[in-house]
Design a protein around this motif. Structure first.
Motif, PDB file in Angstrom:
ATOM      1  N   ALA A 181      39.253 -19.229 -26.118  1.00 43.93           N
ATOM      2  CA  ALA A 181      38.221 -19.713 -27.041  1.00 43.93           C
ATOM      3  C   ALA A 181      36.845 -19.150 -26.715  1.00 43.93           C
ATOM      4  O   ALA A 181      36.017 -18.972 -27.602  1.00 43.93           O
ATOM      5  CB  ALA A 181      38.180 -21.238 -27.024  1.00 43.93           C
ATOM      6  N   SER A 182      36.612 -18.864 -25.458  1.00 47.22           N
ATOM      7  CA  SER A 182      35.274 -18.421 -25.057  1.00 47.22           C
ATOM      8  C   SER A 182      35.007 -16.941 -25.297  1.00 47.22           C
ATOM      9  O   SER A 182      33.866 -16.502 -25.216  1.00 47.22           O
ATOM     10  CB  SER A 182      35.039 -18.754 -23.593  1.00 47.22           C
ATOM     11  OG  SER A 182      35.978 -18.100 -22.787  1.00 47.22           O
ATOM     12  N   ASN A 183      36.030 -16.160 -25.620  1.00 52.36           N
ATOM     13  CA  ASN A 183      35.827 -14.724 -25.830  1.00 52.36           C
ATOM     14  C   ASN A 183      34.785 -14.426 -26.908  1.00 52.36           C
ATOM     15  O   ASN A 183      33.884 -13.622 -26.707  1.00 52.36           O
ATOM     16  CB  ASN A 183      37.149 -14.030 -26.189  1.00 52.36           C
ATOM     17  CG  ASN A 183      38.055 -13.899 -24.990  1.00 52.36           C
ATOM     18  OD1 ASN A 183      37.603 -13.938 -23.854  1.00 52.36           O
ATOM     19  ND2 ASN A 183      39.344 -13.769 -25.249  1.00 52.36           N
ATOM     20  N   ASN A 184      34.911 -15.073 -28.063  1.00 52.50           N
ATOM     21  CA  ASN A 184      33.961 -14.836 -29.152  1.00 52.50           C
ATOM     22  C   ASN A 184      32.563 -15.321 -28.799  1.00 52.50           C
ATOM     23  O   ASN A 184      31.574 -14.720 -29.196  1.00 52.50           O
ATOM     24  CB  ASN A 184      34.427 -15.515 -30.439  1.00 52.50           C
ATOM     25  CG  ASN A 184      35.620 -14.811 -31.050  1.00 52.50           C
ATOM     26  OD1 ASN A 184      35.808 -13.619 -30.844  1.00 52.50           O
ATOM     27  ND2 ASN A 184      36.415 -15.557 -31.790  1.00 52.50           N
ATOM     28  N   LEU A 185      32.475 -16.392 -28.065  1.00 51.16           N
ATOM     29  CA  LEU A 185      31.174 -16.932 -27.672  1.00 51.16           C
ATOM     30  C   LEU A 185      30.429 -15.952 -26.775  1.00 51.16           C
ATOM     31  O   LEU A 185      29.233 -15.723 -26.955  1.00 51.16           O
ATOM     32  CB  LEU A 185      31.361 -18.280 -26.966  1.00 51.16           C
ATOM     33  CG  LEU A 185      30.099 -19.040 -26.605  1.00 51.16           C
ATOM     34  CD1 LEU A 185      29.362 -19.472 -27.855  1.00 51.16           C
ATOM     35  CD2 LEU A 185      30.443 -20.246 -25.755  1.00 51.16           C
ATOM     36  N   PHE A 186      31.143 -15.349 -25.833  1.00 46.26           N
ATOM     37  CA  PHE A 186      30.511 -14.396 -24.919  1.00 46.26           C
ATOM     38  C   PHE A 186      30.056 -13.130 -25.634  1.00 46.26           C
ATOM     39  O   PHE A 186      29.071 -12.515 -25.264  1.00 46.26           O
ATOM     40  CB  PHE A 186      31.451 -14.028 -23.773  1.00 46.26           C
ATOM     41  CG  PHE A 186      31.751 -15.171 -22.849  1.00 46.26           C
ATOM     42  CD1 PHE A 186      30.798 -16.124 -22.547  1.00 46.26           C
ATOM     43  CD2 PHE A 186      33.006 -15.294 -22.286  1.00 46.26           C
ATOM     44  CE1 PHE A 186      31.070 -17.171 -21.699  1.00 46.26           C
ATOM     45  CE2 PHE A 186      33.288 -16.347 -21.425  1.00 46.26           C
ATOM     46  CZ  PHE A 186      32.322 -17.287 -21.128  1.00 46.26           C
ATOM     47  N   LEU A 187      30.790 -12.732 -26.673  1.00 46.98           N
ATOM     48  CA  LEU A 187      30.424 -11.525 -27.409  1.00 46.98           C
ATOM     49  C   LEU A 187      29.140 -11.706 -28.219  1.00 46.98           C
ATOM     50  O   LEU A 187      28.413 -10.750 -28.446  1.00 46.98           O
ATOM     51  CB  LEU A 187      31.563 -11.118 -28.351  1.00 46.98           C
ATOM     52  CG  LEU A 187      32.830 -10.605 -27.691  1.00 46.98           C
ATOM     53  CD1 LEU A 187      33.903 -10.344 -28.736  1.00 46.98           C
ATOM     54  CD2 LEU A 187      32.541  -9.338 -26.907  1.00 46.98           C
ATOM     55  N   LYS A 188      28.859 -12.924 -28.647  1.00 46.46           N
ATOM     56  CA  LYS A 188      27.699 -13.160 -29.516  1.00 46.46           C
ATOM     57  C   LYS A 188      26.402 -13.348 -28.755  1.00 46.46           C
ATOM     58  O   LYS A 188      25.331 -13.237 -29.335  1.00 46.46           O
ATOM     59  CB  LYS A 188      27.955 -14.361 -30.409  1.00 46.46           C
ATOM     60  CG  LYS A 188      29.054 -14.095 -31.401  1.00 46.46           C
ATOM     61  CD  LYS A 188      29.232 -15.203 -32.366  1.00 46.46           C
ATOM     62  CE  LYS A 188      30.382 -14.844 -33.314  1.00 46.46           C
ATOM     63  NZ  LYS A 188      30.570 -15.802 -34.348  1.00 46.46           N
ATOM     64  N   PHE A 189      26.487 -13.651 -27.477  1.00 45.41           N
ATOM     65  CA  PHE A 189      25.279 -13.920 -26.700  1.00 45.41           C
ATOM     66  C   PHE A 189      25.294 -13.113 -25.410  1.00 45.41           C
ATOM     67  O   PHE A 189      26.296 -13.065 -24.716  1.00 45.41           O
ATOM     68  CB  PHE A 189      25.157 -15.407 -26.366  1.00 45.41           C
ATOM     69  CG  PHE A 189      24.997 -16.274 -27.577  1.00 45.41           C
ATOM     70  CD1 PHE A 189      23.761 -16.410 -28.188  1.00 45.41           C
ATOM     71  CD2 PHE A 189      26.084 -16.914 -28.137  1.00 45.41           C
ATOM     72  CE1 PHE A 189      23.611 -17.192 -29.311  1.00 45.41           C
ATOM     73  CE2 PHE A 189      25.951 -17.697 -29.248  1.00 45.41           C
ATOM     74  CZ  PHE A 189      24.715 -17.840 -29.857  1.00 45.41           C
ATOM     75  N   ASP A 190      24.170 -12.519 -25.109  1.00 43.14           N
ATOM     76  CA  ASP A 190      24.018 -11.729 -23.901  1.00 43.14           C
ATOM     77  C   ASP A 190      23.202 -12.534 -22.893  1.00 43.14           C
ATOM     78  O   ASP A 190      22.121 -12.142 -22.501  1.00 43.14           O
ATOM     79  CB  ASP A 190      23.339 -10.395 -24.226  1.00 43.14           C
ATOM     80  CG  ASP A 190      23.295  -9.470 -23.043  1.00 43.14           C
ATOM     81  OD1 ASP A 190      24.136  -9.615 -22.145  1.00 43.14           O
ATOM     82  OD2 ASP A 190      22.395  -8.610 -22.996  1.00 43.14           O
ATOM     83  N   ILE A 191      23.754 -13.683 -22.519  1.00 41.66           N
ATOM     84  CA  ILE A 191      23.058 -14.578 -21.609  1.00 41.66           C
ATOM     85  C   ILE A 191      23.979 -14.830 -20.422  1.00 41.66           C
ATOM     86  O   ILE A 191      25.124 -15.263 -20.596  1.00 41.66           O
ATOM     87  CB  ILE A 191      22.693 -15.908 -22.305  1.00 41.66           C
ATOM     88  CG1 ILE A 191      21.764 -15.635 -23.484  1.00 41.66           C
ATOM     89  CG2 ILE A 191      22.066 -16.879 -21.334  1.00 41.66           C
ATOM     90  CD1 ILE A 191      21.441 -16.845 -24.311  1.00 41.66           C
TER      91      ILE A 191
END
Length: 194
Positions: A181-191
């Motif tokens: 589930a977290s793959n897409n979240l990491f791609l959208k934010f560079d934090i």
């Protein structure tokens, strides 16, 4: 006067270069293989990569100030042209005119950078609030999914809130597998804190 001629020559060459960039951009959209200029010196692949980087960067920030790639390029072109002509109107010397034009060219980049830093600060606050809400909810023996659902309501940044809602939805779809589930979240934010 000699200074007016130099200004006209600089405007002419600047217009040709920027027009070439715009024509390259629109020809790439039409998927032409080459943009013909001086015996195919420039292949569209260079410009495609250049424009693709800018476009991806703007999209990753959710198009700040409603800037898409076309608006971004046109904004830069007209800002420089406006300040260049304004500088000529004020009868500034050529060196000052060029320096001001170069500075003005990078104003959109600077504003986008400030927008990104401001958004990152908001998201960091939201992350710290999420963590404290998780702790409270987990102490009460709520599941991670329930903790996520209740914590999302406290998020202030709209883009991060939407992504966290999608993350929560995907977390449930992937049978509570947080890694998938977290793959897409990491791609959208560079934090890094994510």
């Amino acid at each position: 006067h000699g200074g007016d001629f130099i200004h006209v020559v600089i405007i002419f060459f600047f217009s040709i270069i920027l027009s070439y960039y715009l024509i390259s951009y629109f020809s790439i959209i039409r998927k032409q293989k080459f943009l013909y200029l001086d015996n195919k010196i420039f292949k569209s692949r260079y410009f495609k990569n250049y424009f693709l980087k800018i476009n991806n960067y703007l999209k990753s920030l959710d198009n700040p100030f409603h800037l898409n790639l076309t608006r971004y390029i046109i904004l830069k072109y007209f800002l420089v042209l406006f300040f260049f002509l304004f500088s000529i109107y004020l009868k500034r010397d050529i060196v000052t005119t060029i320096i001001v034009s170069v500075i003005v060219f990078f104003i959109p980049n600077f504003l986008i950078h400030l927008y990104k830093r401001n958004e990152e600060n908001q998201i960091l606050k939201d992350i710290y609030n999420l963590i404290s809400n998780f702790r409270i909810n987990l102490v009460v023996n709520n599941s991670l999914y329930e903790s996520l659902k209740t914590s999302i309501e406290e998020i202030e940044n709209k883009r991060f809130k939407i992504c966290m809602e999608n993350f929560t939805y995907e977390y449930k779809i992937y049978n509570y597998n947080i890694a998938k589930a977290s793959n897409n979240l990491f791609l959208k934010f560079d934090i890094d804190e994510l």
